[in-house]
Scaffold this active site. Structure first.
Site, PDB file in Angstrom:
ATOM      1  N   HIS A  64      38.792  32.444  37.866  1.00 47.26           N
ATOM      2  CA  HIS A  64      39.468  33.626  37.318  1.00 47.26           C
ATOM      3  C   HIS A  64      40.479  32.948  36.405  1.00 47.26           C
ATOM      4  O   HIS A  64      41.216  32.032  36.585  1.00 47.26           O
ATOM      5  CB  HIS A  64      40.132  34.306  38.338  1.00 47.26           C
ATOM      6  CG  HIS A  64      40.498  35.682  37.625  1.00 47.26           C
ATOM      7  ND1 HIS A  64      41.741  36.031  37.079  1.00 47.26           N
ATOM      8  CD2 HIS A  64      40.015  37.013  37.779  1.00 47.26           C
ATOM      9  CE1 HIS A  64      41.574  37.158  36.742  1.00 47.26           C
ATOM     10  NE2 HIS A  64      40.603  37.980  37.114  1.00 47.26           N
ATOM     11  N   GLU A  92      34.576  37.728  31.716  1.00 44.08           N
ATOM     12  CA  GLU A  92      35.573  38.199  31.677  1.00 44.08           C
ATOM     13  C   GLU A  92      36.255  37.814  30.596  1.00 44.08           C
ATOM     14  O   GLU A  92      37.438  36.883  30.571  1.00 44.08           O
ATOM     15  CB  GLU A  92      36.402  37.956  32.941  1.00 44.08           C
ATOM     16  CG  GLU A  92      36.092  38.342  34.065  1.00 44.08           C
ATOM     17  CD  GLU A  92      37.013  39.043  34.995  1.00 44.08           C
ATOM     18  OE1 GLU A  92      36.912  40.346  35.524  1.00 44.08           O
ATOM     19  OE2 GLU A  92      38.060  38.486  35.168  1.00 44.08           O
TER      20      GLU A  92
HETATM   21  P1  PGA Z   1      41.010  44.477  35.280  1.00 42.38           P
HETATM   22  O1  PGA Z   1      40.922  42.897  36.102  1.00 42.38           O
HETATM   23  O2  PGA Z   1      40.003  45.412  35.620  1.00 42.38           O
HETATM   24  O3  PGA Z   1      42.226  44.771  35.930  1.00 42.38           O
HETATM   25  O4  PGA Z   1      41.175  44.328  33.960  1.00 42.38           O
HETATM   26  C1  PGA Z   1      39.629  42.308  36.093  1.00 42.38           C
HETATM   27  C2  PGA Z   1      39.833  41.074  36.755  1.00 42.38           C
HETATM   28  O5  PGA Z   1      40.803  40.590  36.630  1.00 42.38           O
HETATM   29  O6  PGA Z   1      38.864  40.678  37.494  1.00 42.38           O
END
Ligand code: PGA
Length: 251
Positions: free
Chosen positions: A95, A165
């Site tokens: 992440h 992401e």
């Molecule tokens: P968010 O985070 O939905 O708050 O943007 C997504 C994540 O970090 O997996």
């Protein structure tokens, strides 16, 4: 077609066992809804047992990271077999918030191999810091995939889950979610890279999720015709109503 996937990334929340109970109660009220999808909750490790037990009818247990040092005298570490033993089925790896704390692509590659060796599904995050018109960010994604998935054998490729992401879309300082059009293009690109790395047949089986500012308002559009199978959700996963709205939007 298999069920949509939703992974609730609770990060460093909620801040008490009581708040976990309240959130789980809220989610349980809509348990019929969650049975229609593959739903995972990744709580802080301190609440993993509680979530694993209390939410066993609702969701599967996920973790937010994975130790690679192995069993034995390693203060502060939690071995893969302990995680597996309490029911962890999926691990969020790489992440961007962990990268911000110093995690490297080589670390992530090791974590992916560790998860696979324990029979825990590696959910590998990739995402650019900035999106540019010239497509430089695509090169960055390519590099991340090659570096992070370098230890995965072709025979294991179909066990991977990739979460796209974009860093600029994640968390409370986000600029908002990606557009559905850009998401669809990026998913095609990711799948092309995966088929270069493994083979077409394996690449087609790899699940791709999207994460970053997903909410009840944008989930439907981001899910339809973009090639993703579901979402990795941060902020909206801490409110039962918001998460239910997302779930309804993808059914
Ligand atoms: P968010 O985070 O939905 O708050 O943007 C997504 C994540 O970090 O997996």
């Amino acid at each position: 077609m298999s069920k949509p996937i939703l992974v609730a990334n609770w990060k460093n929340n909620p801040n008490s066992p009581q708040a976990v109970d309240t959130l789980l109660k809220g989610l349980s009220r809509r348990s019929a809804l969650y049975k229609k999808i593959a739903f995972y909750i990744a709580p802080p490790l301190t609440f993993a047992l509680k979530v694993g037990e209390k939410a066993s009818k609702l969701s599967k247990l996920a973790v937010q990271d994975m130790s690679t040092v192995g069993e034995g005298v390693h203060t502060g570490e939690v071995d893969k077999n302990i995680l597996k033993g309490i029911g962890a089925r999926l691990a969020i790896l790489g992440h961007s918030e962990r990268r911000a704390l110093g995690e490297t692509d080589a670390d992530v590659a090791q974590k992916v191999s560790t998860a696979l060796s324990a029979g825990i599904t590696p959910l590998v995050c990739i995402g650019e810091e900035v999106r540019d018109e010239d497509g430089e960010h695509l090169k960055y994604l390519r590099e991340q995939m090659f570096n992070r998935l370098s230890g995965v054998k072709v025979g294991d490729a179909s066990k991977l889950v990739i979460a796209y992401e974009p860093v600029w879309a994640v968390g409370k300082n986000a600029k908002g979610a990606v557009t559905a059009e850009n998401l669809a293009e990026t998913v095609i690109y990711i799948r092309k890279i995966l088929s270069d790395m493994f083979d077409r047949k394996s690449a087609d089986k790899i699940v791709i999720l999207y994460g970053g500012s997903v909410d009840g308002g944008n989930a439907g559009e981001l899910y339809a015709n973009t090639g993703i199978r579901g979402f990795l959700v941060g902020r909206a996963s801490l409110k039962a109503d918001d998460l239910s709205e997302i779930t309804e939007a993808i059914l």
